[in-house]
Design a protein around this motif. Structure first.
Motif, mmCIF file in Angstrom:
data_model
loop_
_atom_site.group_PDB
_atom_site.id
_atom_site.type_symbol
_atom_site.label_atom_id
_atom_site.label_comp_id
_atom_site.label_asym_id
_atom_site.label_seq_id
_atom_site.Cartn_x
_atom_site.Cartn_y
_atom_site.Cartn_z
ATOM 1 N N LEU A 26 0.848 -1.185 0.000
ATOM 2 C CA LEU A 26 0.000 0.000 0.000
ATOM 3 C C LEU A 26 0.882 1.233 0.000
ATOM 4 C CD1 LEU A 26 -2.435 -1.203 2.787
ATOM 5 C CD2 LEU A 26 -3.137 -0.689 0.432
ATOM 6 N N ARG A 27 0.313 2.354 -0.436
ATOM 7 C CA ARG A 27 1.018 3.618 -0.262
ATOM 8 C C ARG A 27 1.008 4.001 1.225
ATOM 9 N NH1 ARG A 27 -2.345 7.031 -4.625
ATOM 10 N NH2 ARG A 27 -3.949 5.565 -3.926
ATOM 11 N N PRO A 28 1.852 4.932 1.646
ATOM 12 C CA PRO A 28 1.782 5.390 3.038
ATOM 13 C C PRO A 28 0.369 5.895 3.354
ATOM 14 C CG PRO A 28 3.760 6.226 1.980
ATOM 15 C CD PRO A 28 2.943 5.584 0.896
ATOM 16 N N ILE A 29 -0.187 5.422 4.472
ATOM 17 C CA ILE A 29 -1.561 5.764 4.846
ATOM 18 C C ILE A 29 -1.549 6.618 6.109
ATOM 19 C CG2 ILE A 29 -3.746 4.812 5.688
ATOM 20 C CD1 ILE A 29 -3.273 2.392 3.934
ATOM 21 N N ARG A 30 -2.358 7.678 6.081
ATOM 22 C CA ARG A 30 -2.556 8.500 7.278
ATOM 23 C C ARG A 30 -4.056 8.712 7.455
ATOM 24 N NH1 ARG A 30 0.373 13.973 7.247
ATOM 25 N NH2 ARG A 30 -0.491 13.970 9.353
ATOM 26 N N MET A 31 -4.506 8.649 8.705
ATOM 27 C CA MET A 31 -5.926 8.885 8.995
ATOM 28 C C MET A 31 -6.043 9.723 10.254
ATOM 29 S SD MET A 31 -7.677 5.177 8.243
ATOM 30 C CE MET A 31 -7.359 4.285 6.715
ATOM 31 N N GLN A 32 -6.931 10.710 10.193
ATOM 32 C CA GLN A 32 -7.245 11.538 11.353
ATOM 33 C C GLN A 32 -8.765 11.603 11.511
ATOM 34 O OE1 GLN A 32 -4.497 14.858 9.778
ATOM 35 N NE2 GLN A 32 -4.699 15.288 11.964
ATOM 36 N N VAL A 33 -9.206 11.652 12.734
ATOM 37 C CA VAL A 33 -10.651 11.668 13.029
ATOM 38 C C VAL A 33 -10.979 12.926 13.818
ATOM 39 C CG1 VAL A 33 -12.476 10.469 14.305
ATOM 40 C CG2 VAL A 33 -10.786 9.162 13.017
ATOM 41 N N GLY A 34 -12.195 13.455 13.588
ATOM 42 C CA GLY A 34 -12.663 14.583 14.395
ATOM 43 C C GLY A 34 -11.908 15.862 14.149
ATOM 44 N N ILE A 35 -11.633 16.159 12.886
ATOM 45 C CA ILE A 35 -10.812 17.337 12.599
ATOM 46 C C ILE A 35 -11.643 18.574 12.279
ATOM 47 C CG2 ILE A 35 -8.860 15.949 11.804
ATOM 48 C CD1 ILE A 35 -9.706 16.601 8.976
ATOM 49 N N LEU A 36 -12.979 18.426 12.138
ATOM 50 C CA LEU A 36 -13.849 19.574 11.845
ATOM 51 C C LEU A 36 -14.774 19.818 13.037
ATOM 52 C CD1 LEU A 36 -14.888 18.775 8.146
ATOM 53 C CD2 LEU A 36 -13.109 20.354 8.933
ATOM 54 N N ASN A 37 -14.684 20.989 13.639
ATOM 55 C CA ASN A 37 -15.520 21.281 14.803
ATOM 56 C C ASN A 37 -16.993 21.410 14.453
ATOM 57 O OD1 ASN A 37 -13.316 21.313 16.503
ATOM 58 N ND2 ASN A 37 -12.940 23.511 16.206
ATOM 59 N N ASN A 38 -17.291 21.833 13.213
ATOM 60 C CA ASN A 38 -18.684 22.111 12.859
ATOM 61 C C ASN A 38 -19.435 20.911 12.301
ATOM 62 O OD1 ASN A 38 -18.393 24.772 13.663
ATOM 63 N ND2 ASN A 38 -17.714 25.437 11.635
ATOM 64 N N ASP A 40 -20.748 16.781 12.746
ATOM 65 C CA ASP A 40 -21.019 15.786 13.789
ATOM 66 C C ASP A 40 -19.935 14.715 13.806
ATOM 67 O OD1 ASP A 40 -23.431 16.990 14.649
ATOM 68 O OD2 ASP A 40 -24.466 16.134 12.922
ATOM 69 N N GLY A 41 -19.339 14.468 12.651
ATOM 70 C CA GLY A 41 -18.238 13.525 12.550
ATOM 71 C C GLY A 41 -17.391 13.901 11.344
ATOM 72 N N SER A 42 -16.085 13.647 11.416
ATOM 73 C CA SER A 42 -15.237 14.015 10.280
ATOM 74 C C SER A 42 -13.984 13.157 10.280
ATOM 75 C CB SER A 42 -14.848 15.507 10.338
ATOM 76 O OG SER A 42 -14.180 15.797 11.547
ATOM 77 N N ALA A 43 -13.355 13.107 9.117
ATOM 78 C CA ALA A 43 -12.124 12.326 8.985
ATOM 79 C C ALA A 43 -11.348 12.819 7.776
ATOM 80 C CB ALA A 43 -12.438 10.841 8.821
ATOM 81 N N LEU A 44 -10.032 12.735 7.882
ATOM 82 C CA LEU A 44 -9.140 13.009 6.760
ATOM 83 C C LEU A 44 -8.345 11.746 6.507
ATOM 84 C CD1 LEU A 44 -7.838 14.999 4.737
ATOM 85 C CD2 LEU A 44 -6.167 15.560 6.517
ATOM 86 N N VAL A 45 -8.413 11.251 5.270
ATOM 87 C CA VAL A 45 -7.731 10.003 4.917
ATOM 88 C C VAL A 45 -6.775 10.271 3.763
ATOM 89 C CG1 VAL A 45 -8.087 7.732 3.854
ATOM 90 C CG2 VAL A 45 -9.542 8.458 5.755
ATOM 91 N N GLU A 46 -5.566 9.755 3.896
ATOM 92 C CA GLU A 46 -4.556 9.930 2.850
ATOM 93 C C GLU A 46 -4.005 8.567 2.441
ATOM 94 O OE1 GLU A 46 -2.892 13.978 5.027
ATOM 95 O OE2 GLU A 46 -1.478 12.675 3.955
ATOM 96 N N PHE A 47 -4.007 8.303 1.157
ATOM 97 C CA PHE A 47 -3.285 7.176 0.569
ATOM 98 C C PHE A 47 -2.220 7.800 -0.325
ATOM 99 C CE2 PHE A 47 -5.758 3.207 1.288
ATOM 100 C CZ PHE A 47 -6.861 3.762 1.954
#
Length: 246
Positions: A26-38, A40-47
């Motif tokens: 796989l390519r390098p993977i990064r994931m972050q959760v709860g990054i948008l205050n406005n 109800d749920g959010s995530a940033l995913v990178e491949f």
């Protein structure tokens, strides 16, 4: 698929791909959760260089009554590529492809979302492709699954996605844009490993029956790893919120 590989471009050499990966890497993977205050749920995913931001709102009462389903929540998904996400500036208006991929992502999520717990409401998922380098639909499915979990939407399991391609006769996992453009086949897959369910399976190009079986096995093994990344992102985020105690 696209035409011949441009002169000077080697997709595969001595068993390694143009970016140095082995076929099942796989390519390098990064994931972050709860990054948008406005949201109800959010995530940033990178491949690798592909980056997708997901925001979830709801369950909430819809403004238009025709969205109301008496026995469950309506899941609405909007997949959108930012104008700056590709080398060529893209029109901000939704394209036919974006409308189709919105439907594809929604259908990849519906089997796991317990929508029947929220009748007569809507759950909105907004997906913004910030940077496109191949595999945006499977990255979008992954980001949406993570954002739904962050929003506290009940789900049967997390969903992850990855595409398997065929380049110079070799099956490879997690194709980037160059491999997608000049490969011989591309097969996006999404699945929920914890319940053993495949929720998305498409194929562009031609594979033999044996290649198809092998490609699907490679995809499912890779998705196991992607979903483990999702669980780790959730665990890491809520440990931080809870003060870091396991």
């Amino acid at each position: 698929m696209a035409g011949p590989v441009p002169e000077g471009v080697e997709l595969l050499r001595d068993g390694r791909r143009h970016d140095g990966r082995l076929p099942e890497d796989l390519r390098p993977i990064r994931m972050q959760v709860g990054i948008l205050n406005n949201a109800d749920g959010s995530a940033l995913v990178e491949f690798g260089r592909t980056r997708v931001l997901a925001a979830v709102y709801g369950p909430r009462e819809p403004h238009q009554r025709f969205y109301i389903l008496p026995d469950r929540a309506a899941l609405r998904v909007r997949y959108h590529m930012a104008p700056f996400s590709t080398d060529e500036r893209k029109s901000p208006a939704p394209s036919r492809r974006e409308i189709e991929l919105s439907k594809v992502v929604r259908e990849a999520l519906e089997p796991v979302v317990l929508a029947e717990e929220f009748p007569r409401t809507v759950i909105d998922v907004f997906l913004e492709v910030l940077q496109a380098d191949g595999g945006t639909r499977t990255a979008a499915v992954t980001a949406a699954s993570l954002a739904l979990a962050d929003a506290g939407i009940p789900m049967r399991a997390l969903v992850g996605g990855v595409a398997v391609g065929k380049i110079q006769g070799v099956l490879v996992v997690d194709v980037d844009e160059l491999e997608d453009m000049y490969g011989e086949a591309d097969m996006p897959v999404a699945a929920a490993p914890d319940i053993g369910e495949i929720t998305l399976l498409q194929l562009n190009g031609v594979l033999t029956r044996e290649e198809f079986r092998t490609a699907l096995s490679m995809a499912l093994r890779a998705i196991d790893r992607v979903v483990e990344f999702e669980k780790e992102a959730i665990r890491r985020t809520y440990l931080e919120v809870g003060g870091g105690q396991e």
